[in-house]
Design a protein around this motif. Structure first.
Motif, PDB file in Angstrom:
ATOM      1  N   LEU A 225       0.808  -1.217   0.000  1.00  0.00           N
ATOM      2  CA  LEU A 225       0.000   0.000   0.000  1.00  0.00           C
ATOM      3  C   LEU A 225       0.841   1.266   0.000  1.00  0.00           C
ATOM      4  O   LEU A 225       0.323   2.356  -0.280  1.00  0.00           O
ATOM      5  N   CYS A 232      -3.225   4.120   7.597  1.00  0.00           N
ATOM      6  CA  CYS A 232      -3.959   4.437   6.354  1.00  0.00           C
ATOM      7  C   CYS A 232      -5.150   3.494   6.183  1.00  0.00           C
ATOM      8  O   CYS A 232      -5.197   2.725   5.223  1.00  0.00           O
ATOM      9  N   GLN A 235      -6.937   3.348   2.742  1.00  0.00           N
ATOM     10  CA  GLN A 235      -6.223   2.601   1.719  1.00  0.00           C
ATOM     11  C   GLN A 235      -6.339   1.102   1.974  1.00  0.00           C
ATOM     12  O   GLN A 235      -6.475   0.308   1.028  1.00  0.00           O
TER      13      GLN A 235
END
Length: 330
Positions: A225, A232, A235
């Motif tokens: 990622l 995150c 994400q």
């Protein structure tokens, strides 16, 4: 006219293969092998994540063959996932399938969603050239283990999502598939550490040079990622196949060992629950005593718990073939 179209198609594909500079076709064992076919341009240069191999059964003229697309796992660190198909080709070509081994870019070469874009590009390429290799473009299945299984799952649940097609390779063909075989794929990265079996994180850390298991900023998932997964979550959700599950997803066969020290079995259980809740036909095999191993398909393994269905069974290659025949309506 039909004969002219066939000849034109073969000439076009031969020209494309020559331009891609593949190894010559080889015959043996009842199938022909085409290696290092470029389904897209190399990004970066000299990388291998844009290549596929094809194993085509020797056949007399007749109906087109279903296609099984295969990807091996590497924690997203490798760009040669197509090699796994070589192991499976003798069995599945004998069963009447064309087999394609597909490589995608590594996390060192490109971040998510590049790996999904690569697989979708390979699927479109295979549909575009189906006629030359005797492929039935209406009957495509994907199969992978570990990170290769994740890529297969992602392709299965995003077949109609135009936002995830990417700009890699040939356009103008759909990238959906009609069946998915998932061997112990990671699914929800943020839940992995909580479910690791006792002592597994310590060995995982030693193997990858980490200190905090999958949550480590240098873990395979964080590398994919491009961010520490704990920092995150949006994400992470984009890379979670469950976020895309709907009733339009194809049938799934999922297999996982309950002693997997890299990807906990709960990952497959989460996926199976989401598919079942959406009404997607899915079967989960949990094999006792088996770790993170392609050997899970061996008939020598102990019987697995099967959900739903009979109390026990084994996710052998024969089992997978039967699943594919049902899912592809062969």
């Amino acid at each position: 006219m039909a004969r002219y179209k066939l000849c034109f198609g073969l000439v076009a594909v031969l020209a494309l293969l020559a331009a891609a500079d593949p190894a010559p076709a080889r015959s043996g064992g009842g199938f022909r092998t085409y290696t290092d076919i470029a389904y897209a341009s190399a990004q970066p240069a000299a990388s291998r994540g844009h290549l596929l191999d094809l194993y085509v059964p020797d056949r007399s003229p007749g109906a087109a063959r279903p296609l099984l697309i295969v990807m091996g796992g590497s924690g997203w660190y490798g760009d040669n996932g197509k090699a796994y198909a070589k192991d499976l080709a003798p069995f599945f070509t004998a069963a009447g399938f064309v087999v394609a081994g597909v490589s995608t870019r590594s996390s060192r070469q490109a971040r998510f969603p590049a790996q999904l874009h690569d697989l979708k590009a390979a699927i479109r390429w295979l549909r575009a050239h189906a006629g030359a290799f005797g492929i039935d473009r209406r009957r495509l299945a994907v199969m992978g283990d570990s990170s290769g299984g994740w890529t297969a799952v992602m392709a299965g649940v995003t077949g109609n999502d135009r936002a995830l097609e990417g700009r890699v390779g040939v356009a103008g063909y759909p990238s959906d598939v009609q069946a998915v075989v998932d061997l112990y794929a990671p699914i929800d990265f943020l839940q992995m550490d909580a479910h690791m079996i006792p002592g597994a994180c310590a060995s995982f850390n030693r193997a990858f040079g980490l200190t905090s298991c999958h949550a480590d900023p240098r873990s395979p998932e964080s590398a994919l990622l491009g961010c520490p997964i704990a920092t995150c979550p949006a994400q992470v959700r984009r890379a979670n196949p469950i976020a895309y599950v709907s009733s339009t997803a194809p049938p799934f066969l999922i297999a996982h060992g309950d002693r997997d020290r890299l990807v906990p079995v709960q990952q497959s259980e989460l996926l199976f629950a989401a598919l079942s809740a959406a009404g997607v036909p899915a079967t989960l095999y949990v094999t006792p005593g088996v770790g993170h191993s392609k050997g899970i398909v061996s008939a020598a393994q102990p019987p697995a718990t099967v959900t739903p269905g009979p109390a026990t069974g084994r996710p052998t290659l024969e089992t997978i073939e039967r699943f594919l025949r049902r899912a592809l309506e062969l």
